[in-house]
Design an enzyme around this catalytic site. Sequence first.
Site, PDB file in Angstrom:
ATOM      1  N   ASP A   1       0.593  -1.110   0.373  1.00 27.02           N
ATOM      2  CA  ASP A   1      -0.120  -0.426   0.235  1.00 27.02           C
ATOM      3  C   ASP A   1       0.824   1.290  -0.239  1.00 27.02           C
ATOM      4  O   ASP A   1       0.736   2.099  -0.578  1.00 27.02           O
ATOM      5  CB  ASP A   1      -0.623  -0.257   1.463  1.00 27.02           C
ATOM      6  CG  ASP A   1      -1.761  -1.021   1.356  1.00 27.02           C
ATOM      7  OD1 ASP A   1      -2.533  -1.059   0.372  1.00 27.02           O
ATOM      8  OD2 ASP A   1      -1.862  -2.387   2.493  1.00 27.02           O
TER       9      ASP A   1
ATOM     10  N   GLU B   1      -9.097  -2.286   4.741  1.00 25.10           N
ATOM     11  CA  GLU B   1      -8.524  -2.117   5.464  1.00 25.10           C
ATOM     12  C   GLU B   1      -9.886  -0.431   6.688  1.00 25.10           C
ATOM     13  O   GLU B   1     -10.253  -0.948   8.002  1.00 25.10           O
ATOM     14  CB  GLU B   1      -7.625  -1.095   5.708  1.00 25.10           C
ATOM     15  CG  GLU B   1      -6.283  -2.322   5.401  1.00 25.10           C
ATOM     16  CD  GLU B   1      -5.290  -1.587   4.973  1.00 25.10           C
ATOM     17  OE1 GLU B   1      -4.314  -1.907   5.394  1.00 25.10           O
ATOM     18  OE2 GLU B   1      -4.663  -0.508   4.780  1.00 25.10           O
TER      19      GLU B   1
END
Length: 245
Positions: free
Chosen positions: A39, A141
């Site tokens: 990420d 997330e």
Amino acid sequence: MTYIRDAAGVAGFIERWLREHVAEAGAVGIAVGLSGGIDSAVVAALARRAFGQDMAALVMPCHSDPSDEADARLVADALDIPCERVDLTAVYDALASELRKIGVLQGPALSNLKARLRMASLYAVAQARSLLVCGTSNRAEIATGYFTKFGDSAADLLPLADLLKGEVRAVAAHLGVPERIIRKAPTAGFWAGQTDEGEMGLTYDELDRYLATGDAAPEVRERIEARRRNSEHKRRPVPICVPEV
């Protein structure tokens, strides 16, 4: 997977989006923590394309696995990302020692302290250099609350927040992120052997499928929805009390 959007189109859109928001704020670029994971690699790569050298990618070890820093350096070298190191180990040890004196001994409270120290460091650098802090959380997330409140969730911009994990992987491949990073098991690095999927009890493929289509085995659906319910406070603005007297 038909719900994975075109990587080139997504990458180009995010680059333009970053430029627009940075210009709107009167800043010159962004600051991002480079963890060694996919990420942060994608965010740093997009920032490099959008702003050139007007960015800060910080590697911030804090009792971290040395391989994570090596992976962060691998990303920086492969994509020509300007990278600096801020070692937070001594700061963390000093603060954790003081907290232990009042009974904060172990567990998530001390683990999350690492994320909050990294956030404070990013904001210090960003303020000094006219940058905006760019978070790296993805859609899975955020939906499950798998982030530290006022830690990695504290950011001026969240360019990956609408991207499924599979889309992050696709964009990473499009940007030339090293294959080792794309294949690496996602981890917050809070303790040895910790992984995102192991801690959540869910795979990112299960999360992606459910978030994109609503389709999941009953036990998977319930686990995701339970995490969503229990973390709702993380996604809401801080409540303000308005006395009606």
